[in-house]
Design an enzyme around this catalytic site. Structure first.
Site, PDB file in Angstrom:
ATOM      1  CD  GLU A 165      -3.208  -0.920   2.010  1.00 27.05           C
ATOM      2  OE1 GLU A 165      -3.236   0.030   2.789  1.00 27.05           O
ATOM      3  OE2 GLU A 165      -4.106  -1.781   1.968  1.00 27.05           O
ATOM      4  CD  GLU A 370      -3.899  -5.953   3.698  1.00 21.99           C
ATOM      5  OE1 GLU A 370      -4.717  -5.191   4.246  1.00 21.99           O
ATOM      6  OE2 GLU A 370      -2.668  -5.780   3.712  1.00 21.99           O
TER       7      GLU A 370
END
Ligand code: BG6
Length: 475
Positions: A165, A370
């Site tokens: 991320e 995720e």
């Protein structure tokens, strides 16, 4: 689009689950580990820190036995840079390498594919003191760290993820935390950091292909779709603004090695553009990921900016809660979706849409690294944890993945967050995500016993049947 029949999950689909080093391991000062920015972070007084976390560092064998019982085909975890290089660079800590070697060997023993993230938010503090990602020296440090890992584990690990991320790190630095007494960086310095991360990532992907030609590597970004609040054309532009700045611009660089035109105009116009040295764009462009990893939690709804400070919402934003930016976009409520207890929009259909867009734009296979729901799970007196909301959440998202597969999107793995309960990035231990409950409180670490939640038994059935059972409400 409706179909007469949905495509089944591919037969070698990687059914998995995820964690990250600092959120699960604990042992924050053991076996020569150096301090990371996370260890030095100022976190809210009412939430757990990361020193014990879920004690996975000591209990990984027990945890992997449970993962095997769950039926996992893959386990995504991150390596703590500071266990390998306590100072971020320089002397190698052999004990750190040994730990991950044991963990990887244990996974392989049970036929579980290790999926390794090189860097999940926990930059060595020694590097932070030298300016962190703002300092170009960190590029070489990251490449050297990756070289050591590829050299040691390149024959055992088939899938690598570069930076977890990067868009969260750049756009929501407050959600990950700032070192004690530190300030949030300016936009100019954040986009310079971003540029250095991209150069580092490009070099690491190239190195991986050179050193381990048989393995695959890709970036892992937090991706989502932005809905326009109305059919007003200006709302559509605002939704496109933010979808590009928050998501596409990062993937365009990682995959095509190019600064997205809209991002560049946005940066240049505000004087936030990074300094680009000769050879940087070439290094970024040589990366060539083999697949794209996406973390997906929710969507957001956007309207046209009014151009003044009222665009910025007074609530606390985070990875999934958009705040608004004058001249760019305003965040709106979506009346068609529910929210989690922590205010994150629940939107399984948004996952199908996001998968379609990512695949259409880059044409690379996708791994979902995720996806999950944070909730204050309760351990009942009879030893059960009734997390039917988690089953509903994952079930609905899996159903949409099946729709996306039927749309022709190549999705080859699903790694919900999280394999077991972990400390949340900024909301403590009560915000749980795992299939396995860890018996500890916010501050009282109790016995850290592992307890299978209802979702554990449900996911086991899904994996065992390769997605045939457990996806309809009644089976
Ligand atoms: C992702 C991060 O953004 O979201 C994870 O990669 C994080 O590290 C997950 O834990 C859930 O977010 P949070 O803030 O609820 O822990």
């Amino acid at each position: 689009m409706l179909y007469n029949e949905l495509k089944p999950f591919p037969k070698d689909f990687l059914w998995g689950a995820s964690t990250s080093a600092y959120q699960v391991e604990g042992a924050s000062e053991e076996d020569g580990k150096g301090k990371s920015v996370i260890d030095m972070m100022d976190h809210p007084e009412d939430t757990a820190g990361f020193t014990v976390a879920s004690d996975h560092y000591h209990r990984f064998k027990e945890d992997i036995r449970l993962f095997h019982e769950l039926g996992l085909k893959g386990y995504r975890f991150s390596i703590a840079w500071t266990r390998i290089f306590p100072e971020g660079t320089g002397e190698i800590n052999e004990k750190g390498l040994q730990h991950y070697e044991e963990l990887i060997d244990e996974l392989i023993k049970y036929g579980i594919e290790p999926i390794v993230t090189l860097y999940h938010f926990d930059l060595p503090y020694a590097l932070e003191e030298k300016g962190g990602w703002g300092n170009r020296e960190v590029i070489d440090a990251f490449v050297e760290y990756a070289r050591i890992l590829f050299n040691r584990f390149g024959k055992k690990v088939n899938y690598w993820l570069t930076i977890n991320e990067q868009n969260t790190l750049i756009l929501h630095p407050g959600a990950v935390g700032v070192p004690k007494g530190g300030k949030l960086p300016t936009k100019t310095s954040l986009y310079q950091q971003n540029h250095h991360m991209l150069v580092a990532q490009g070099k690491v992907m190239e190195l991986c292909h050179e050193m381990c030609p048989h393995v695959q590597i890709g970036p892992a970004l937090n991706m989502t779709s932005m809905y326009q609040a109305t059919s007003k054309p200006e709302d559509a532009i605002a939704a496109h603004n933010w979808e590009t700045i928050r998501g596409w611009s990062f993937l365009d660089l990682a995959v095509h090695g190019k600064y997205n035109n809209l991002l560049w105009s946005y940066l240049e116009n505000r004087g936030w553009q990074p300094e680009i040295l000769e050879g940087d764009l070439e290094a970024i462009g040589k990366g060539h990921p083999d697949f794209i990893a996406i973390n997906y939690y929710s969507t957001a709804t956007i309207s046209e900016s009014t151009g003044d400070a009222s665009d910025v919402s007074p609530r606390a934003g985070d990875q999934q809660i958009m705040l608004g930016e004058p001249g760019v976009y305003r965040a709106e409520e979506n009346p068609y979706v529910d929210k989690t207890k922590y205010g994150w929009v629940i939107d399984p259909v948004g996952l199908r849409l996001t998968l379609r867009k990512v695949y259409e734009r880059y044409n690379l296979p996708i791994m979902i690294t995720e996806n999950g729901i944070g909730a204050p799970d309760v351990l009942n007196d009879d030893g059960s944890v009734r997390d039917d909301y988690r089953i509903d959440f994952i079930q609905a998202h899996l159903k949409q993945i099946q729709w996306a597969l039927t749309d022709g999107v190549e999705v080859f793995g699903y790694f919900p967050w999280a394999a077991l309960d972990v400390v949340s990035t900024h909301q403590g231990y009560a915000k749980r995500y795992g299939f396995i409950y860890v018996n500890r409180g916010e501050f009282d670490v109790k016995d850290l016993k592992r307890i299978k939640k209802d979702s554990f038994y449900w996911y086991q059935k899904v994996i065992e049947s390769n997605g045939k059972d457990g996806l309809d409400k009644n089976n």
